[in-house]
Design an enzyme around this catalytic site. Sequence first.
Site, PDB file in Angstrom:
ATOM      1  N   ASP A  36       0.834  -1.203   0.000  1.00 28.91           N
ATOM      2  CA  ASP A  36       0.000   0.000   0.000  1.00 28.91           C
ATOM      3  C   ASP A  36       0.864   1.246   0.000  1.00 28.91           C
ATOM      4  O   ASP A  36       0.560   2.243  -0.655  1.00 28.91           O
ATOM      5  CB  ASP A  36      -0.896   0.027   1.253  1.00 28.91           C
ATOM      6  CG  ASP A  36      -2.024  -0.984   1.134  1.00 28.91           C
ATOM      7  OD1 ASP A  36      -2.103  -1.656   0.081  1.00 28.91           O
ATOM      8  OD2 ASP A  36      -2.804  -1.100   2.102  1.00 28.91           O
ATOM      9  N   ALA A  37       1.957   1.191   0.753  1.00 29.79           N
ATOM     10  CA  ALA A  37       2.830   2.365   0.878  1.00 29.79           C
ATOM     11  C   ALA A  37       3.435   2.712  -0.478  1.00 29.79           C
ATOM     12  O   ALA A  37       3.481   3.882  -0.875  1.00 29.79           O
ATOM     13  CB  ALA A  37       3.928   2.095   1.895  1.00 29.79           C
ATOM     14  N   TYR A  39       2.168   1.946  -3.390  1.00 27.25           N
ATOM     15  CA  TYR A  39       1.075   2.444  -4.230  1.00 27.25           C
ATOM     16  C   TYR A  39       0.852   3.934  -3.949  1.00 27.25           C
ATOM     17  O   TYR A  39       0.759   4.752  -4.865  1.00 27.25           O
ATOM     18  CB  TYR A  39      -0.200   1.648  -3.951  1.00 27.25           C
ATOM     19  CG  TYR A  39      -1.370   2.056  -4.824  1.00 27.25           C
ATOM     20  CD1 TYR A  39      -1.634   1.390  -6.013  1.00 27.25           C
ATOM     21  CD2 TYR A  39      -2.201   3.115  -4.457  1.00 27.25           C
ATOM     22  CE1 TYR A  39      -2.695   1.772  -6.824  1.00 27.25           C
ATOM     23  CE2 TYR A  39      -3.259   3.509  -5.259  1.00 27.25           C
ATOM     24  CZ  TYR A  39      -3.510   2.835  -6.440  1.00 27.25           C
ATOM     25  OH  TYR A  39      -4.565   3.221  -7.239  1.00 27.25           O
ATOM     26  N   LYS A 129     -23.436 -15.759  -3.918  1.00 23.15           N
ATOM     27  CA  LYS A 129     -24.322 -14.609  -3.778  1.00 23.15           C
ATOM     28  C   LYS A 129     -23.704 -13.704  -2.722  1.00 23.15           C
ATOM     29  O   LYS A 129     -23.731 -14.005  -1.534  1.00 23.15           O
ATOM     30  CB  LYS A 129     -25.718 -15.069  -3.350  1.00 23.15           C
ATOM     31  CG  LYS A 129     -26.734 -13.951  -3.304  1.00 23.15           C
ATOM     32  CD  LYS A 129     -28.118 -14.562  -3.317  1.00 23.15           C
ATOM     33  CE  LYS A 129     -29.255 -13.607  -2.989  1.00 23.15           C
ATOM     34  NZ  LYS A 129     -29.025 -12.212  -2.922  1.00 23.15           N
ATOM     35  N   ARG A 150     -29.339   0.266  -7.505  1.00 21.74           N
ATOM     36  CA  ARG A 150     -30.499  -0.482  -7.988  1.00 21.74           C
ATOM     37  C   ARG A 150     -31.784   0.311  -7.788  1.00 21.74           C
ATOM     38  O   ARG A 150     -32.682   0.263  -8.615  1.00 21.74           O
ATOM     39  CB  ARG A 150     -30.578  -1.823  -7.258  1.00 21.74           C
ATOM     40  CG  ARG A 150     -31.797  -2.609  -7.603  1.00 21.74           C
ATOM     41  CD  ARG A 150     -31.665  -4.052  -7.177  1.00 21.74           C
ATOM     42  NE  ARG A 150     -32.839  -4.771  -7.575  1.00 21.74           N
ATOM     43  CZ  ARG A 150     -33.899  -4.948  -6.809  1.00 21.74           C
ATOM     44  NH1 ARG A 150     -33.906  -4.463  -5.594  1.00 21.74           N
ATOM     45  NH2 ARG A 150     -34.940  -5.606  -7.242  1.00 21.74           N
ATOM     46  N   GLU A 191     -21.840  -6.231  -7.685  1.00 20.36           N
ATOM     47  CA  GLU A 191     -22.063  -6.032  -6.269  1.00 20.36           C
ATOM     48  C   GLU A 191     -20.904  -5.241  -5.677  1.00 20.36           C
ATOM     49  O   GLU A 191     -19.749  -5.618  -5.852  1.00 20.36           O
ATOM     50  CB  GLU A 191     -22.109  -7.426  -5.617  1.00 20.36           C
ATOM     51  CG  GLU A 191     -22.950  -7.525  -4.415  1.00 20.36           C
ATOM     52  CD  GLU A 191     -24.442  -7.544  -4.728  1.00 20.36           C
ATOM     53  OE1 GLU A 191     -24.835  -7.531  -5.915  1.00 20.36           O
ATOM     54  OE2 GLU A 191     -25.206  -7.548  -3.766  1.00 20.36           O
ATOM     55  N   LYS A 331     -30.345 -20.132  -0.954  1.00 13.53           N
ATOM     56  CA  LYS A 331     -29.833 -19.397   0.198  1.00 13.53           C
ATOM     57  C   LYS A 331     -29.480 -20.349   1.334  1.00 13.53           C
ATOM     58  O   LYS A 331     -30.190 -21.316   1.598  1.00 13.53           O
ATOM     59  CB  LYS A 331     -30.873 -18.391   0.675  1.00 13.53           C
ATOM     60  CG  LYS A 331     -31.232 -17.376  -0.408  1.00 13.53           C
ATOM     61  CD  LYS A 331     -30.862 -15.979  -0.032  1.00 13.53           C
ATOM     62  CE  LYS A 331     -31.976 -15.317   0.723  1.00 13.53           C
ATOM     63  NZ  LYS A 331     -31.667 -13.935   1.047  1.00 13.53           N
ATOM     64  N   CYS A 425     -43.951   0.931  33.777  1.00 18.83           N
ATOM     65  CA  CYS A 425     -42.841   1.289  32.899  1.00 18.83           C
ATOM     66  C   CYS A 425     -41.546   1.194  33.707  1.00 18.83           C
ATOM     67  O   CYS A 425     -41.460   1.775  34.797  1.00 18.83           O
ATOM     68  CB  CYS A 425     -43.029   2.705  32.362  1.00 18.83           C
ATOM     69  SG  CYS A 425     -41.557   3.307  31.495  1.00 18.83           S
ATOM     70  N   CYS A 489     -42.125  10.274  29.211  1.00 20.52           N
ATOM     71  CA  CYS A 489     -41.238   9.241  29.754  1.00 20.52           C
ATOM     72  C   CYS A 489     -39.824   9.462  29.214  1.00 20.52           C
ATOM     73  O   CYS A 489     -39.620   9.565  27.999  1.00 20.52           O
ATOM     74  CB  CYS A 489     -41.760   7.869  29.342  1.00 20.52           C
ATOM     75  SG  CYS A 489     -40.582   6.535  29.642  1.00 20.52           S
TER      76      CYS A 489
HETATM   77  S1  IVH Z   1     -27.568 -11.754 -10.590  1.00 22.67           S
HETATM   78  C1  IVH Z   1     -31.622 -10.381 -12.347  1.00 22.67           C
HETATM   79  N1  IVH Z   1     -25.521 -12.671  -9.267  1.00 22.67           N
HETATM   80  O1  IVH Z   1     -28.545 -10.380  -5.074  1.00 22.67           O
HETATM   81  C2  IVH Z   1     -30.754 -10.820 -11.266  1.00 22.67           C
HETATM   82  N2  IVH Z   1     -26.982 -11.161  -8.161  1.00 22.67           N
HETATM   83  O2  IVH Z   1     -31.250 -10.918  -4.279  1.00 22.67           O
HETATM   84  C3  IVH Z   1     -29.454 -10.155 -11.385  1.00 22.67           C
HETATM   85  N3  IVH Z   1     -26.331 -10.606  -5.890  1.00 22.67           N
HETATM   86  O3  IVH Z   1     -29.904  -7.506  -6.548  1.00 22.67           O
HETATM   87  C4  IVH Z   1     -28.617 -10.420 -10.252  1.00 22.67           C
HETATM   88  N4  IVH Z   1     -24.506 -11.824  -5.855  1.00 22.67           N
HETATM   89  O4  IVH Z   1     -27.449  -7.422  -5.946  1.00 22.67           O
HETATM   90  C5  IVH Z   1     -26.608 -11.886  -9.222  1.00 22.67           C
HETATM   91  N5  IVH Z   1     -23.668 -13.512  -8.243  1.00 22.67           N
HETATM   92  C6  IVH Z   1     -24.731 -12.748  -8.195  1.00 22.67           C
HETATM   93  C7  IVH Z   1     -25.076 -11.994  -7.062  1.00 22.67           C
HETATM   94  C8  IVH Z   1     -26.226 -11.221  -7.083  1.00 22.67           C
HETATM   95  C9  IVH Z   1     -25.275 -10.997  -5.180  1.00 22.67           C
HETATM   96  C10 IVH Z   1     -27.378  -9.693  -5.429  1.00 22.67           C
HETATM   97  C11 IVH Z   1     -27.809  -8.677  -6.453  1.00 22.67           C
HETATM   98  C12 IVH Z   1     -29.302  -8.768  -6.523  1.00 22.67           C
HETATM   99  C13 IVH Z   1     -29.625  -9.512  -5.273  1.00 22.67           C
HETATM  100  C14 IVH Z   1     -30.926 -10.260  -5.437  1.00 22.67           C
END
Ligand code: IVH
Length: 731
Positions: A36-37, A39, A129, A150, A191, A331, A425, A489
């Site tokens: 970092d330094a 850079y 995700k 978004r 993201e 999920k 209370c 209160c």
């Molecule tokens: S695809 C039309 N890929 O999850 C769908 N989304 O719950 C386009 N997210 O708003 C999204 N990782 O912000 C996609 N590998 C990934 C993702 C991802 C995180 C988020 C994204 C989305 C949200 C939906």
Amino acid sequence: MSEPSAKVRARVEQLRDELREHNRRYYVEADPSVSDAEYDRLLRELQNLEEQHPALATPDSPTQRVGGEPIAGFETVPHAVPMLSIDNTYDRDELRAWYDRTVKALSAGEESLFSGDSDAGLTLAAEPKVDGVAMSLRYEDGRLTRAVTRGDGTKGDDVTHNARTLRAIPLELNQASDGPPIPAVLEVRGEVFMPDDVFKRVNEEREDAGLDLFMNPRNSTAGSLKQKDPAKVVRGLRFFAHGRGAIEPADAFDTHSQMLAALRSFGLPTNPAIETVAGFDAAWDFIRAFDEKRKTLGYATDGVVLKLDRFDHQDALGTTSKSPRWCIAFKFPAERVTTVLRDVEPQVGKTGKITPRAVMDPVFVAGTTVQHASLHNYGEVARKDIRLGDTVVIEKAGEIIPQVIEAVTAKRPKNAKRITPPEKCPVCATPVEIEHDSRRVNELASYEKRIEKERAKAEETGEDYTPDEPPAPLAKLDESARYCPNPDCPAQLRERLIHFAGRNQMDIDALGEKTVHQLVDAGLLAGIGDIFRLHEKCDALLDLERMGEKKIDNLLAGIEDAKSRGLARVLASLTIRQVGSSGSKALARRFGNLDALLDADEETLAEIDDIGPVTAASVRGFLDSTPGQRVLKELREAGVDLTEPQPAGASAPADSPFTGKTIVLTGTLEHFKRTELAEKLEALGASVTGSVSKNTDLLIAGEKAGSKLAKAEKLGVEVWDEAKLLGALPD
Ligand code: IVH
């Protein structure tokens, strides 16, 4: 200033190339090439050269990431291709059903895009995700032109000034000599997220500065991206590209995996954990392996996204109004752990609602050690039969506040004590009031009605009648919210002050929870009005612990800033029961200023979308209450902006005779429905209110006008009949 020599020019170019390459190595390859330094040293050298030779400065230089001017407000930008959400499931069978459905849809029709009995199975991209904030980046001829959040999916906030500060986001794309060409227009979705170590550092710094802590990395990221001043954006945010918006030419890529490889070659980071898999079993193997791997990544993920790899497959399946059919998120369930419940503390909230908070033996869950958890309400404690001394299962849903899920009764010690709700209370000792859960009240009422009917019928026909089992009585289940009814209160007051200054309300960053406590304890804050008198109390502030001049300057500047948030945020900040941010927005938009709102009767309020009769009564009650009137007067005297700019597009023609007028409609109108006319007048710049007062500029009276007309005449308010109105309205 000297003309830059060829040597200087060459050095500037070299530094820029090197810095871009270091960014790429760090964010795209995850393989840093310098410290970092080092850079920072290169960046400073470049900054110096650009300062000495302003002719060499360019907007895409790595020096231009910092030092941009703060923006005045966010511009809303429509998304050319909507940013949808993803359908999700926690269940393997549901995931399998999605896969089978997809195979079937693609195999159908004459021009079948996929043979369902293909051995290999459907090609899918399997991606982590990432739990961050979605962002759309637009590159035109390889230059970053816009970064948009978004938002609601169809339009978001322009946050280009902040995105430019993220080293993970290239300002200019790189055309690799052996790579595909950069499309003329490239909208990349991805993201923005905060690694765990950065989150830890941010909260430590905030703690030192006496600021409120962020709940989790995602909130912290979102907070950064909504800064007006790019200098306040946290360093160290990262970005992974994972999708596309508009692309020209539209056929630049054929598959998702091909696109991701191209994005990487352009210098855009993509998640190295992404794999292309064939068939459901391979996808499931990826998911299982990733559940282990994600613990070591150093940033939060909450699942796996599966996407059809081929774009023609994606296009064939299309989208529903909410989410594409070509992708699904699996999920992972929130992490659960057990610990021992030691105490339950009643907590008084900003509306006076008293909720039980669990105090437990400290336990590590989803990244942090926790000691407190929510128990929602005393009804739930009774229903779940949770007792002091119990071993309890807790879960951190959405990685925020942990919740107590249940007691492990098998481990219950003999002396485990039942939890009794407070009668008074805990802070001001006022006897509590009980408000029953409205669903349960309705359930009981409809049971009684039904039984009565059935019994009457049975009597008529002379049949025997045994009513079925009644729902449990309210008191027995205790499914009720308890309130401290005392508006003065001290606990409620403190919570109201914290809410008022909160991020989504008046957003006074330096007036966080700790500071509110400190100022209340020191006797400097006894109400919202006092916030705006703090500047008269600098000496007293300076006497407080951990209150230096810098912090006080910050605090007072934040308070000054808060005066211009506008009516919607003011209403949302005042803890009016039933009124949250959307209700506040609806009220502010409808009336445009506080006076017009004050003039509206309950009926007029109830007619507004998003408001309804219960909220209308609550709003009117607040406006008429002594504490309500006091706080509004204080805000007015402090110079707080109590108007709301009308949405763009609705702006009235400058010559409209209605611009800025407060108008009341009464009587029967021949040519209009009341609500339509109100909308029309509002579009012309008027605010239309429900009752006549000295603030009314004009009364439009149809046939059979009654008391409003009389009042207008008494107050000398201008009155028009429908004919005059028709003459004044534009065609
Ligand atoms: S695809 C039309 N890929 O999850 C769908 N989304 O719950 C386009 N997210 O708003 C999204 N990782 O912000 C996609 N590998 C990934 C993702 C991802 C995180 C988020 C994204 C989305 C949200 C939906």
